[in-house]
Design a protein around this motif. Structure first.
Motif, PDB file in Angstrom:
ATOM      1  N   VAL A   2       1.187  -1.222   0.132  1.00  0.00           N
ATOM      2  CA  VAL A   2       0.041  -0.108  -0.082  1.00  0.00           C
ATOM      3  C   VAL A   2       0.882   1.297  -0.311  1.00  0.00           C
ATOM      4  CG1 VAL A   2      -1.402   0.875   1.398  1.00  0.00           C
ATOM      5  CG2 VAL A   2      -1.630  -1.071   0.905  1.00  0.00           C
ATOM      6  N   ALA A   3       1.583   1.015   0.964  1.00  0.00           N
ATOM      7  CA  ALA A   3       2.716   2.433   0.898  1.00  0.00           C
ATOM      8  C   ALA A   3       3.401   2.470  -0.684  1.00  0.00           C
ATOM      9  CB  ALA A   3       3.921   1.604   1.793  1.00  0.00           C
ATOM     10  N   ARG A   4       3.497   1.840  -1.132  1.00  0.00           N
ATOM     11  CA  ARG A   4       4.152   1.956  -2.556  1.00  0.00           C
ATOM     12  C   ARG A   4       3.942   2.359  -3.814  1.00  0.00           C
ATOM     13  NH1 ARG A   4       6.646  -3.131  -1.091  1.00  0.00           N
ATOM     14  NH2 ARG A   4       5.221  -4.061  -2.270  1.00  0.00           N
ATOM     15  N   GLN A   5       1.790   2.581  -3.520  1.00  0.00           N
ATOM     16  CA  GLN A   5       1.442   2.950  -4.502  1.00  0.00           C
ATOM     17  C   GLN A   5       1.459   4.401  -4.276  1.00  0.00           C
ATOM     18  OE1 GLN A   5       0.695   0.537  -6.672  1.00  0.00           O
ATOM     19  NE2 GLN A   5       2.365  -0.805  -5.083  1.00  0.00           N
ATOM     20  N   PRO A   6       0.613   5.333  -5.596  1.00  0.00           N
ATOM     21  CA  PRO A   6       0.617   6.514  -6.131  1.00  0.00           C
ATOM     22  C   PRO A   6      -0.885   6.703  -5.629  1.00  0.00           C
ATOM     23  CG  PRO A   6       0.894   5.460  -8.169  1.00  0.00           C
ATOM     24  CD  PRO A   6       1.073   4.048  -7.231  1.00  0.00           C
ATOM     25  N   PHE A   7      -2.111   5.681  -5.729  1.00  0.00           N
ATOM     26  CA  PHE A   7      -3.101   6.170  -6.279  1.00  0.00           C
ATOM     27  C   PHE A   7      -4.026   5.523  -5.478  1.00  0.00           C
ATOM     28  CE2 PHE A   7      -6.797   5.615  -8.916  1.00  0.00           C
ATOM     29  CZ  PHE A   7      -6.972   6.760  -8.951  1.00  0.00           C
ATOM     30  N   VAL A   8      -5.307   5.298  -5.148  1.00  0.00           N
ATOM     31  CA  VAL A   8      -5.901   4.908  -3.928  1.00  0.00           C
ATOM     32  C   VAL A   8      -7.754   5.201  -4.601  1.00  0.00           C
ATOM     33  CG1 VAL A   8      -7.056   4.745  -1.488  1.00  0.00           C
ATOM     34  CG2 VAL A   8      -4.667   4.393  -2.075  1.00  0.00           C
ATOM     35  N   VAL A   9      -8.510   4.694  -4.176  1.00  0.00           N
ATOM     36  CA  VAL A   9      -9.542   4.726  -4.621  1.00  0.00           C
ATOM     37  C   VAL A   9     -10.111   5.068  -3.524  1.00  0.00           C
ATOM     38  CG1 VAL A   9     -11.748   4.201  -5.771  1.00  0.00           C
ATOM     39  CG2 VAL A   9     -10.127   3.964  -7.263  1.00  0.00           C
ATOM     40  N   VAL A  10     -11.388   5.755  -2.897  1.00  0.00           N
ATOM     41  CA  VAL A  10     -11.626   5.862  -1.395  1.00  0.00           C
ATOM     42  C   VAL A  10     -13.533   6.249  -1.927  1.00  0.00           C
ATOM     43  CG1 VAL A  10     -12.069   7.371   0.620  1.00  0.00           C
ATOM     44  CG2 VAL A  10     -10.146   7.555  -0.538  1.00  0.00           C
ATOM     45  N   GLY A  11     -14.746   4.858  -1.449  1.00  0.00           N
ATOM     46  CA  GLY A  11     -15.721   5.225  -1.499  1.00  0.00           C
ATOM     47  C   GLY A  11     -15.890   5.444  -0.786  1.00  0.00           C
ATOM     48  N   MET A  12     -17.373   6.506  -0.539  1.00  0.00           N
ATOM     49  CA  MET A  12     -17.805   7.142   0.202  1.00  0.00           C
ATOM     50  C   MET A  12     -19.270   7.244   0.327  1.00  0.00           C
ATOM     51  SD  MET A  12     -16.334  10.218   0.126  1.00  0.00           S
ATOM     52  CE  MET A  12     -14.873  10.418  -0.190  1.00  0.00           C
ATOM     53  N   VAL A  13     -20.716   7.799   1.281  1.00  0.00           N
ATOM     54  CA  VAL A  13     -21.444   7.614   1.308  1.00  0.00           C
ATOM     55  C   VAL A  13     -21.969   9.407   0.738  1.00  0.00           C
ATOM     56  CG1 VAL A  13     -24.051   6.706   1.533  1.00  0.00           C
ATOM     57  CG2 VAL A  13     -22.254   5.705   1.595  1.00  0.00           C
ATOM     58  N   ASN A  14     -22.838  10.203   0.209  1.00  0.00           N
ATOM     59  CA  ASN A  14     -23.439  11.644   0.568  1.00  0.00           C
ATOM     60  C   ASN A  14     -24.547  10.816   1.630  1.00  0.00           C
ATOM     61  OD1 ASN A  14     -25.355  11.183  -1.054  1.00  0.00           O
ATOM     62  ND2 ASN A  14     -24.390  12.718  -2.915  1.00  0.00           N
ATOM     63  N   ARG A  15     -25.033  12.868   1.320  1.00  0.00           N
ATOM     64  CA  ARG A  15     -26.182  12.674   2.777  1.00  0.00           C
ATOM     65  C   ARG A  15     -27.171  12.474   2.085  1.00  0.00           C
ATOM     66  NH1 ARG A  15     -25.645  15.960   6.417  1.00  0.00           N
ATOM     67  NH2 ARG A  15     -23.163  17.464   6.551  1.00  0.00           N
ATOM     68  N   ARG A  16     -27.847  11.598   0.528  1.00  0.00           N
ATOM     69  CA  ARG A  16     -28.476  11.238   0.417  1.00  0.00           C
ATOM     70  C   ARG A  16     -28.935   9.689   0.243  1.00  0.00           C
ATOM     71  NH1 ARG A  16     -27.362  15.910  -2.744  1.00  0.00           N
ATOM     72  NH2 ARG A  16     -26.476  14.755  -4.027  1.00  0.00           N
ATOM     73  N   GLY A  17     -27.586   9.049   0.905  1.00  0.00           N
ATOM     74  CA  GLY A  17     -27.411   7.374   1.211  1.00  0.00           C
ATOM     75  C   GLY A  17     -26.889   7.121  -0.717  1.00  0.00           C
ATOM     76  N   GLU A  18     -26.475   8.258  -1.381  1.00  0.00           N
ATOM     77  CA  GLU A  18     -26.194   7.543  -2.628  1.00  0.00           C
ATOM     78  C   GLU A  18     -24.542   7.885  -2.638  1.00  0.00           C
ATOM     79  OE1 GLU A  18     -29.029  10.522  -5.100  1.00  0.00           O
ATOM     80  OE2 GLU A  18     -26.513  11.122  -4.490  1.00  0.00           O
ATOM     81  N   GLY A  19     -24.058   6.219  -3.261  1.00  0.00           N
ATOM     82  CA  GLY A  19     -22.517   6.053  -3.143  1.00  0.00           C
ATOM     83  C   GLY A  19     -21.710   7.156  -4.210  1.00  0.00           C
ATOM     84  N   ARG A  20     -20.370   7.618  -3.705  1.00  0.00           N
ATOM     85  CA  ARG A  20     -19.476   8.035  -4.468  1.00  0.00           C
ATOM     86  C   ARG A  20     -17.553   7.534  -4.659  1.00  0.00           C
ATOM     87  NH1 ARG A  20     -23.682  10.001  -6.481  1.00  0.00           N
ATOM     88  NH2 ARG A  20     -23.963  11.475  -6.395  1.00  0.00           N
ATOM     89  N   SER A  21     -17.605   7.567  -5.172  1.00  0.00           N
ATOM     90  CA  SER A  21     -15.565   7.606  -5.202  1.00  0.00           C
ATOM     91  C   SER A  21     -14.852   8.619  -5.939  1.00  0.00           C
ATOM     92  CB  SER A  21     -15.685   6.722  -5.577  1.00  0.00           C
ATOM     93  OG  SER A  21     -15.802   6.204  -6.819  1.00  0.00           O
ATOM     94  N   VAL A  22     -13.252   8.444  -5.272  1.00  0.00           N
ATOM     95  CA  VAL A  22     -12.255   9.889  -5.349  1.00  0.00           C
ATOM     96  C   VAL A  22     -11.210   9.107  -5.241  1.00  0.00           C
ATOM     97  CG1 VAL A  22     -12.998  10.494  -3.162  1.00  0.00           C
ATOM     98  CG2 VAL A  22     -11.547  11.990  -5.261  1.00  0.00           C
ATOM     99  N   GLY A  23     -10.409   9.088  -6.320  1.00  0.00           N
ATOM    100  CA  GLY A  23      -9.619   8.912  -6.165  1.00  0.00           C
ATOM    101  C   GLY A  23      -8.448  10.080  -5.414  1.00  0.00           C
ATOM    102  N   VAL A  24      -7.195   9.579  -5.042  1.00  0.00           N
ATOM    103  CA  VAL A  24      -6.319  10.036  -3.962  1.00  0.00           C
ATOM    104  C   VAL A  24      -4.910  10.255  -4.141  1.00  0.00           C
ATOM    105  CG1 VAL A  24      -8.793  11.506  -2.547  1.00  0.00           C
ATOM    106  CG2 VAL A  24      -6.981   8.973  -1.703  1.00  0.00           C
ATOM    107  N   SER A  25      -4.195  10.462  -4.278  1.00  0.00           N
ATOM    108  CA  SER A  25      -2.444  10.785  -3.597  1.00  0.00           C
ATOM    109  C   SER A  25      -2.262  10.090  -2.495  1.00  0.00           C
ATOM    110  CB  SER A  25      -1.946  11.723  -4.435  1.00  0.00           C
ATOM    111  OG  SER A  25      -1.795  11.796  -5.681  1.00  0.00           O
ATOM    112  N   PRO A  26      -2.150   9.376  -2.095  1.00  0.00           N
ATOM    113  CA  PRO A  26      -1.899   9.355  -0.194  1.00  0.00           C
ATOM    114  C   PRO A  26      -0.705   8.876   0.066  1.00  0.00           C
ATOM    115  CG  PRO A  26      -1.943   6.819  -1.378  1.00  0.00           C
ATOM    116  CD  PRO A  26      -2.512   7.879  -2.659  1.00  0.00           C
TER     117      PRO A  26
END
Length: 173
Positions: free
Chosen positions: A25-49
């Motif tokens: 994990v520590a060597r990777q430049p990219f992670v996709v984080v999945g979350m839920v908004n206030r309406r209960g809809e799934g969202r995801s975002v790519g981040v640099s960790p």
């Protein structure tokens, strides 16, 4: 071609330790984080960790939609794609290996983060962007197990989903 059912036990997955998975994990430049908004809809975002200890960190503007979602619901999932195949991946359709886990997000000011995390994530940031707001650092603290696919196995074994899957506790101890 179909395979006849077998009474033989399924082949075991890779023998991994949490330390091996954390190192990957520590060597990777990219992670996709999945979350839920206030309406209960799934969202995801790519981040640099950045990894520090048993936490994964990323930076965001305080006014970003992902920060609002994390304030509302701090429980997330994260998927770390791990590129495999080297030169072979240029000519063959080799999917990435993956590491997936559940985590709890905590929003912190840059001053509340370890120095190494600040240096890694805020490299080149000299002042807050007035249009986007200040910077927050998000600490993801994984819990449960890492669920892996294709980590610690050969490319050939990746074709066998039973043998390519693994599970290991996130705790290093």
């Amino acid at each position: 071609m179909s395979h006849a059912p077998s009474d033989a036990p399924a082949a075991p997955g890779p023998r991994l330790t949490s330390a091996q998975v954390w190192a990957t994990v520590a060597r990777q430049p990219f992670v996709v984080v999945g979350m839920v908004n206030r309406r209960g809809e799934g969202r995801s975002v790519g981040v640099s960790p950045a990894v520090e200890g048993d936490d994964l960190w990323f930076a965001a503007a305080a006014t970003d939609w992902k920060v609002a979602h994390l304030r509302h619901q701090p429980e997330v999932s994260a998927t770390v794609p791990v590129r495999r195949g080297g030169l072979l991946a240029l000519v063959a359709p080799i999917p990435p290996a993956t590491i997936t886990f559940r985590a709890t997000a905590q929003l912190l000011t840059p001053d509340d983060a370890p120095d190494a995390v600040r240096r890694r994530l805020l490299r080149g940031v000299t002042e807050p962007d007035g249009e986007r707001g200040g910077v927050v650092l998000v600490r993801l603290t994984p819990h449960g197990d890492f669920v892996t696919y294709g980590i610690g196995v050969s490319l050939r074994v990746m074709a066998d989903t039973e043998r390519a899957r693994g599970r290991v506790p996130v705790a290093r101890g």
